[in-house]
Design a protein around this motif. Structure first.
Motif, PDB file in Angstrom:
ATOM      1  N   ALA A 132      10.837 -12.366  -1.485  1.00  0.00           N
ATOM      2  CA  ALA A 132       9.440 -12.095  -1.766  1.00  0.00           C
ATOM      3  C   ALA A 132       9.318 -10.637  -2.177  1.00  0.00           C
ATOM      4  N   PRO A 133       8.502 -10.363  -3.187  1.00  0.00           N
ATOM      5  CA  PRO A 133       8.317  -8.963  -3.564  1.00  0.00           C
ATOM      6  C   PRO A 133       7.858  -8.174  -2.337  1.00  0.00           C
ATOM      7  N   GLU A 134       8.513  -7.069  -2.089  1.00  0.00           N
ATOM      8  CA  GLU A 134       8.263  -6.331  -0.856  1.00  0.00           C
ATOM      9  C   GLU A 134       6.810  -5.891  -0.729  1.00  0.00           C
ATOM     10  N   THR A 135       6.118  -5.943  -1.879  1.00  0.00           N
ATOM     11  CA  THR A 135       4.770  -5.411  -1.890  1.00  0.00           C
ATOM     12  C   THR A 135       3.708  -6.497  -1.814  1.00  0.00           C
ATOM     13  N   ALA A 136       4.134  -7.740  -1.870  1.00  0.00           N
ATOM     14  CA  ALA A 136       3.168  -8.818  -2.036  1.00  0.00           C
ATOM     15  C   ALA A 136       2.129  -8.857  -0.922  1.00  0.00           C
ATOM     16  N   GLN A 137       2.541  -8.540   0.283  1.00  0.00           N
ATOM     17  CA  GLN A 137       1.613  -8.716   1.391  1.00  0.00           C
ATOM     18  C   GLN A 137       0.455  -7.711   1.351  1.00  0.00           C
ATOM     19  N   GLU A 138       0.709  -6.534   0.790  1.00  0.00           N
ATOM     20  CA  GLU A 138      -0.363  -5.542   0.806  1.00  0.00           C
ATOM     21  C   GLU A 138      -1.178  -5.570  -0.481  1.00  0.00           C
ATOM     22  N   ARG A 139      -1.399  -6.788  -0.983  1.00  0.00           N
ATOM     23  CA  ARG A 139      -2.215  -6.891  -2.172  1.00  0.00           C
ATOM     24  C   ARG A 139      -3.675  -6.992  -1.751  1.00  0.00           C
ATOM     25  N   THR A 140      -4.162  -5.952  -1.138  1.00  0.00           N
ATOM     26  CA  THR A 140      -5.541  -5.983  -0.673  1.00  0.00           C
ATOM     27  C   THR A 140      -6.447  -5.433  -1.757  1.00  0.00           C
ATOM     28  N   VAL A 141      -7.622  -5.978  -1.813  1.00  0.00           N
ATOM     29  CA  VAL A 141      -8.570  -5.619  -2.863  1.00  0.00           C
ATOM     30  C   VAL A 141      -8.744  -4.105  -2.930  1.00  0.00           C
ATOM     31  N   GLY A 142      -8.643  -3.581  -4.111  1.00  0.00           N
ATOM     32  CA  GLY A 142      -8.883  -2.157  -4.292  1.00  0.00           C
ATOM     33  C   GLY A 142      -7.621  -1.331  -4.384  1.00  0.00           C
ATOM     34  N   THR A 143      -6.459  -1.888  -3.949  1.00  0.00           N
ATOM     35  CA  THR A 143      -5.210  -1.149  -4.116  1.00  0.00           C
ATOM     36  C   THR A 143      -4.950  -0.951  -5.604  1.00  0.00           C
ATOM     37  N   THR A 144      -4.607   0.250  -5.974  1.00  0.00           N
ATOM     38  CA  THR A 144      -4.276   0.467  -7.381  1.00  0.00           C
ATOM     39  C   THR A 144      -2.882  -0.069  -7.640  1.00  0.00           C
ATOM     40  N   LEU A 145      -2.780  -1.008  -8.565  1.00  0.00           N
ATOM     41  CA  LEU A 145      -1.484  -1.616  -8.854  1.00  0.00           C
ATOM     42  C   LEU A 145      -0.845  -0.984 -10.077  1.00  0.00           C
ATOM     43  N   LEU A 146      -1.637  -0.864 -11.108  1.00  0.00           N
ATOM     44  CA  LEU A 146      -1.100  -0.376 -12.378  1.00  0.00           C
ATOM     45  C   LEU A 146      -2.023   0.716 -12.884  1.00  0.00           C
ATOM     46  N   GLU A 147      -1.407   1.826 -13.250  1.00  0.00           N
ATOM     47  CA  GLU A 147      -2.223   2.927 -13.738  1.00  0.00           C
ATOM     48  C   GLU A 147      -1.625   3.454 -15.033  1.00  0.00           C
ATOM     49  N   VAL A 148      -2.395   3.319 -16.091  1.00  0.00           N
ATOM     50  CA  VAL A 148      -1.960   3.806 -17.394  1.00  0.00           C
ATOM     51  C   VAL A 148      -2.676   5.120 -17.634  1.00  0.00           C
ATOM     52  N   SER A 149      -1.907   6.173 -17.927  1.00  0.00           N
ATOM     53  CA  SER A 149      -2.613   7.431 -18.167  1.00  0.00           C
ATOM     54  C   SER A 149      -2.125   8.107 -19.445  1.00  0.00           C
ATOM     55  N   ASP A 150      -3.087   8.496 -20.248  1.00  0.00           N
ATOM     56  CA  ASP A 150      -2.857   9.236 -21.505  1.00  0.00           C
ATOM     57  C   ASP A 150      -1.807   8.599 -22.393  1.00  0.00           C
TER      58      ASP A 150
END
Lengths: 364, 334
Positions: A15-33
């Motif tokens: 399981a992706p180690e991060t799957a459990q903390e997929r709580t609403v509002g967590t920033t997952l992907l951030e594209v900048s400039d």
């Protein structure tokens, strides 16, 4: 519906180690400039110029703009799928803090599908004609997670059930050309969901479909997104599609973001003349709208207003504000000074010199 | 799939019938215009009418239609088809069964073809894939140059150069290094040896394969480039699959359809090349036998061998068609 796919460990898939903390509002992907350039015969052309956006768990971001505005190119850059003639010249794409663009290709590739997955526009072309649907649904699970044939067949049926393709058990042995357009797009979505990604980028997922099917597929995407608390990036040219599905909207023009807003605020009062033109060109049934929409009443009868002119080709972006030749509010300053994307109200940004005027109730 | 195969088999049978009929017409007109081939039986001697009549009867040339220019001679054609159906392909002028001649000659030709096909696949798939993979880079340019260079050397030039420039020193070297009966010495023997058919047919086969591989390399490259540009390849990459997996299962696999078709087409070309190769390398095969038969005016043998070659070609085409359907489901369900 149960979330079978998330129970990855059960099938021997880590399981992706991060799957459990997929709580609403967590920033997952951030594209900048982000800036992307194409090499052409006439020199380099900037297709995406300083684009930034953020995708949070459980929220849907719509990237809206006319064709050629760079919305698809930017998502290909996120996935590392730019054609050989294009390359990223600036910016970062952070997945949970790690810059995907800074890592070696193979590591970037490893994030694709598992953490960030993509649904393409034309499912007939995007699915391989010589492999069965079942093969393509679970290809990544077998090749990457070492899933057995039998287990992967079971999972393929689950995935088709998930996207509500009837008769899933039989249909996994069929080929893409044996599916109808809508069903094919569902298969495309299911294959993107195979590894339970955090972020799903859907590039015009319903453009190739007829209207009733469009609505069904859009509803399905919204349901799945809500159920899994994924971050969804919905790329579209159709603001009408956005209203019911998205939480946030980024409007793009000529490779840049020109307006960023929560979807409700944007519909209530656009903060950029381009957004306003786009909203006017969305057909609507019924008679008068209440309150905020009466600006359009004059045009409700008869012809649907269109945005005048054509979008600039990326090689010939006008000086100043790139929208000024098509803008009905353009003044002298617009031809010389490019307005930055600046905050104009709480949680809203616009790249227009006269955003305050627009928001202040001026009916241009 | 079943109906598809049945359709293809029927089509193949019809093609064969047509080929044999055209062949029959051509030989018939040749006999009508050139006179009885039974004369060839007697060589330089001048036969009596009774002797000639006996020979004509023996080879089925006694039908009066052969004396009427323009008569399609349908009677003998139907008779011949009946004989074919019973496995009787007639005899050559020396009384040897055509099937017997073919049975000794065909295996050598088939060995040659096997080596030719393997050479095509190895060179075509290997170099074509490499050129497509590194498009526009030096590997690609080098491979394309090589394919043009190969085209510039037709098979008979390759064989002449090999036989008169390389074969003798190579086989001398191999015999002195590895011994007279070693495998390496056999490879470079300048002529065919019936006791070691595989070893002595290897180099001519590779040369014939090389001569035909140029078009094949370009075809593989072109069809793989098309696959690389395909959106389904982008989808496969978006699934995070390793590039190796993407190339194998989405590029090579998808481009295999036109490549298999090309094998069928190139095969017929190799038949022509086989006549030259067998002649120059003294290989006792179908090409050599056919060559001799035409020169000796041996009608029964020519007709028999061409018919058998036609059968082989039709069967290869059938296999290609079926492979085509197996590889591309859109054909299978059409």
């Amino acid at each position: 519906m149960e979330i079978e796919i998330q129970a990855g460990t059960e099938a021997g898939v880590p399981a992706p180690e991060t799957a459990q903390e997929r709580t609403v509002g967590t920033t997952l992907l951030e594209v900048s400039d982000l800036a992307v350039e194409f090499r052409t015969d006439d020199g380099t052309v900037r297709a995406v110029d300083g684009l930034s956006y953020r995708v949070e768990a459980g929220r849907t971001l719509a990237l809206v703009g006319e064709s050629g505005c760079g919305k698809s190119v930017s998502s290909l850059a996120v996935m590392g799928l730019l054609p050989a003639t294009a390359h990223v010249v600036a910016g970062q794409v952070r997945y949970r803090g790690d810059d995907l663009l800074a890592m070696p290709r193979t590591r970037h590739r490893a994030h694709c599908g598992r953490h960030v997955a993509m649904v393409f526009q034309d499912a007939l072309a995007a699915l391989n004609p010589v492999h069965t649907v079942g093969y393509q649904l679970t290809e990544s699970l077998r090749a990457r997670a070492g899933m057995s044939r039998r287990e992967s067949r079971r999972r393929a049926v689950e995935l088709l059930d998930l996207v509500k393709v009837p008769n899933a058990a039989q249909r996994i042995d069929e080929y893409p050309h044996q599916f109808s357009g809508g069903m094919r797009q569902r298969v495309m979505i299911a294959s993107a969901l195979a590894m339970d990604p955090d972020v799903l980028i859907a590039d015009e997922p319903t453009t190739a479909l007829d209207v009733t099917v469009q609505a069904q597929v859009m509803r399905l995407l919204a349901e799945i997104q809500a159920e899994r608390q994924m971050g969804l990036v919905l790329i579209t040219h159709d603001l009408g599609v956005v209203a019911g599905v998205a939480d946030d909207v980024t409007v793009m023009y000529a490779g840049r973001a020109v307006e960023r807003s929560a979807v409700r605020d944007l519909y209530a009062a656009p903060a950029h003349p381009y957004t306003r033109s786009l909203l006017r060109s969305v057909p609507r049934l019924g008679t008068r709208d209440d309150g905020h929409d009466d600006a359009h009443d004059g045009a409700r009868r008869g012809r649907l207003p269109v945005v005048p002119g054509r979008p600039p080709s990326p090689g010939h972006v006008p000086s100043g504000c790139p929208f000024h030749p098509r803008c009905d509010m353009a003044r002298d300053v617009c031809a010389t000074d490019r307005p930055p994307l600046a905050e104009v109200a709480a949680g809203r940004s616009s790249a227009c010199h006269f955003a305050d005027e627009l928001l202040g109730g001026d009916r241009g | 799939m079943g109906r598809y195969i049945i359709r293809r088999v029927l089509l193949g049978a019809a093609t064969l019938l047509l080929v044999t009929f055209v062949l029959h017409l051509l030989t018939t007109f040749a006999i009508q215009l050139n006179g009885s081939p039974a004369l060839a039986f007697f060589g330089d001697r001048i036969p009596t009418d009774a002797q000639l009549a006996a020979v004509e009867e023996r080879y089925g040339l006694d039908d009066p239609c052969y004396d009427q220019t323009g008569n399609p001679c349908l009677g003998p054609y139907v008779e011949r088809l009946g004989a074919y159906a019973q496995g009787d392909f007639g005899t050559n002028l020396r009384g040897r069964e055509v099937t017997d001649i073919v049975a000794t000659a065909a295996p050598n030709t088939l060995k040659l073809f096997a080596i030719v096909t393997v050479t095509w696949f190895v060179l075509g798939m290997g170099l074509g894939s490499a050129a497509a993979r590194w498009r526009g880079r030096s590997a690609d340019h080098g491979i394309r140059m090589t394919s043009v260079l190969i085209d510039a050397f037709p098979i008979f030039v390759l064989l002449l150069v090999y036989r008169y420039v390389f074969a003798v020193p190579l086989s001398d070297w191999a015999r002195s290094t590895f011994g007279d009966d070693s495998m390496v010495a056999l490879w470079f023997r300048p002529s065919f040896d019936a006791d070691h058919p595989w070893a002595t047919v290897l180099v001519p086969g590779i040369l014939l394969g090389l001569a035909g591989s140029a078009a094949f390399i370009r075809l593989v490259r072109a069809s793989q480039l098309e696959s690389y540009a395909g959106e389904h390849v982008r989808t496969a990459r978006s699934r995070g699959l390793a590039e190796r997996h993407v190339v194998l299962h989405h590029v090579v696999r998808n481009s295999s359809v036109p490549v298999v078709t090309a094998v069928g087409l190139t095969f017929t070309e190799a038949l022509a090349g086989a006549v030259i190769t067998e002649g120059m390398m003294n290989i006792y095969g179908m090409g050599g036998v056919l060559w001799e038969a035409v020169r000796g005016n041996d009608v029964a043998l020519v007709v028999g061998i061409v018919t058998i070659l036609a059968i082989v070609t039709v069967v290869v085409m059938l296999v290609v068609d079926i492979a085509y359907a197996a590889l591309d489901p859109r054909i299978r369900y059409a």
